[in-house]
Scaffold this motif. Structure first.
Motif, PDB file in Angstrom:
ATOM      1  N   CYS A   1      20.648  30.773 -12.253  1.00 21.77           N
ATOM      2  CA  CYS A   1      20.944  30.279 -13.730  1.00 21.77           C
ATOM      3  C   CYS A   1      22.053  30.792 -14.522  1.00 21.77           C
ATOM      4  O   CYS A   1      21.922  32.177 -14.613  1.00 21.77           O
ATOM      5  CB  CYS A   1      19.458  30.298 -14.500  1.00 21.77           C
TER       6      CYS A   1
ATOM      7  N   CYS B   1      20.673  32.060 -18.046  1.00 19.13           N
ATOM      8  CA  CYS B   1      19.828  33.303 -18.121  1.00 19.13           C
ATOM      9  C   CYS B   1      20.407  34.457 -17.252  1.00 19.13           C
ATOM     10  O   CYS B   1      19.796  35.566 -17.168  1.00 19.13           O
ATOM     11  CB  CYS B   1      18.578  32.863 -18.050  1.00 19.13           C
TER      12      CYS B   1
ATOM     13  N   CYS C   1      15.746  26.135 -13.837  1.00 19.94           N
ATOM     14  CA  CYS C   1      15.579  27.522 -14.331  1.00 19.94           C
ATOM     15  C   CYS C   1      13.972  27.585 -14.676  1.00 19.94           C
ATOM     16  O   CYS C   1      13.745  26.985 -15.552  1.00 19.94           O
ATOM     17  CB  CYS C   1      16.509  28.067 -15.020  1.00 19.94           C
TER      18      CYS C   1
ATOM     19  N   CYS D   1      14.623  28.578 -18.750  1.00 18.92           N
ATOM     20  CA  CYS D   1      15.286  27.822 -19.953  1.00 18.92           C
ATOM     21  C   CYS D   1      15.067  26.201 -19.554  1.00 18.92           C
ATOM     22  O   CYS D   1      15.484  25.375 -20.132  1.00 18.92           O
ATOM     23  CB  CYS D   1      16.761  28.133 -19.912  1.00 18.92           C
TER      24      CYS D   1
HETATM   25 ZN   LIG Z   1      17.918  29.591 -17.279  1.00 12.14          ZN
END
Ligand SMILES: [Zn+2]
Ligand SMILES: Nc1nc2c(ncn2[C@@H]2O[C@H](COP(=O)(O)OP(=O)(O)OP(=O)(O)O)[C@@H](O)[C@H]2O)c(=O)[nH]1
Ligand SMILES: [Mg+2]
Lengths: 216, 115
Positions: free
Chosen positions: B73, B76, B89, B92
């Protein structure tokens, strides 16, 4: 007395294949030939798409290497249209690799700059794993195969530089789910454009050809 | 059929390394195979037993380390294993991108017998 010794190797098994692929690519680049590796399942529409692209670029010189496990049906079809083509038969092997392509590339007289299509073996799996000397990979996927293909055969979609969705005239008959298909591709590949085409009418190939002109 | 040519390549690389080190026999080959490399350990083993006959690699133990594929991701900055039909992900919920984790296909090391 013998001793056991440990040797660190860390050598990629593709290394030799990749070296030969690079050699092929560089030698073709020198004579102005741009190489497109055409991948897709059996019957996806690889040959039909190649023919449509060639027809849409009359100003360009084209060369084709046809890969099939057996037969020269596709090569005969191309030659009948006046296209300079050679056939590779792998006699069972499920993908083309760099050494075999290098050997056959030497059999075509590429006297003018242009585009070389290499139609890989009809297979959505292993062709994606082997570099064969291409500048770009073109993935041909037909609506009739179903919209779940990116989820089942991720590597081919991940490695593609351009994706053609063929047989769009058949969408309504095969319950093709556009959103599911595109969502699958987006999770694997954020850069490859997806072009919807119909090889029977030539619809959609104008955009494909524009993209090739821009990206070669 | 699929694993045959790559198994030949494995034997070629291992034999060359062994000879460079004046070995008389290869006893052990450590191979790293990613989940998305497209190659199956058991199948490589089957071809290995056939192709290595009469070579310096005959009888070697092939140890295969499998690696699970991971997505990354970018928001993140984490890597994760994806869920079926999803690339999201776990933190998120945005779709991440594939990485090279899970595409490995290389010989890590060999053990050889030297006189
Ligand atoms: Zn993420
Ligand atoms: N309706 C429709 N049929 C198509 C289209 N494109 C290809 N076909 C048909 O699909 C069949 C397979 O097309 P090919 O172009 O030979 O496919 P291929 O991927 O080259 O096949 P292989 O080389 O055998 O793997 C042929 O009968 C084509 O006429 C299309 O856009 N619409
Ligand atoms: Mg074909």
């Amino acid at each position: 007395m013998t001793n056991i010794e440990k040797i660190d190797v860390v050598q990629d098994i593709y290394e030799e294949n990749d070296r030969i692929a690079l050699e092929t690519k560089e030698s073709l680049e020198k004579v102005g030939v741009f190489v497109i590796n055409v991948m897709g399942s059996p019957g996806a529409g690889k040959t039909s798409s190649i023919i449509n692209i060639i027809r849409s670029m009359p100003e360009e010189s084209f060369y084709v290497i046809e890969g099939d496990i057996e037969s020269d049906i596709d090569t005969i079809k191309l030659k009948e249209l006046g296209i300079n083509a050679v056939q590779i038969n792998t006699n069972g092997a499920c993908h083309l690799d760099a050494p075999i392509v290098q050997k056959y590339a030497k059999k075509i007289d590429m006297d003018k700059p242009g585009i070389l299509f290499i139609e890989n073996i009809g297979n959505l799996v292993c062709p994606a794993e082997f570099r064969i000397g291409e500048h770009i990979k073109m993935l041909i996927c037909s609506t009739a195969e179903g919209s779940d293909k990116p989820y089942k055969y991720p590597l081919a979609f991940e490695k593609a530089n351009i994706i053609l969705l063929t047989k769009c005239d058949l969408k309504e008959f095969v319950d093709f789910d556009d959103d599911f298909f595109r969502k699958g591709i987006k999770g694997l590949n954020k850069t490859a454009p997806i072009f919807e085409v119909n090889a029977k009418t030539g619809e959609g190939f104008k955009e494909v050809v524009e993209w090739i002109r821009k990206n070669r | 059929m699929h694993e045959y040519p790559v198994t030949e390549q494995i034997i070629k690389i291992a034999s060359e390394k062994a000879k460079e080190n004046n070995a008389i026999k290869v006893c052990h080959i450590a191979l790293v195979v990613g989940e998305h490399s497209g190659f199956i350990g058991e199948s490589i083993q089957m071809y290995f037993d056939i192709i290595s006959r009469g070579t310096i690699c005959e009888g070697a133990i092939l140890e295969i380390e499998n690696i699970k594929a991971k997505w990354k991701c970018p928001l993140c900055d984490i890597t994760y294993m994806r869920q079926p039909y999803s690339f999201a992900c776990p933190k998120c919920g945005q779709d991440g991108l594939p990485t090279n984790i899970g595409k490995e296909f290389y010989i890590k090391s060999i053990e050889v017998e030297v006189p």
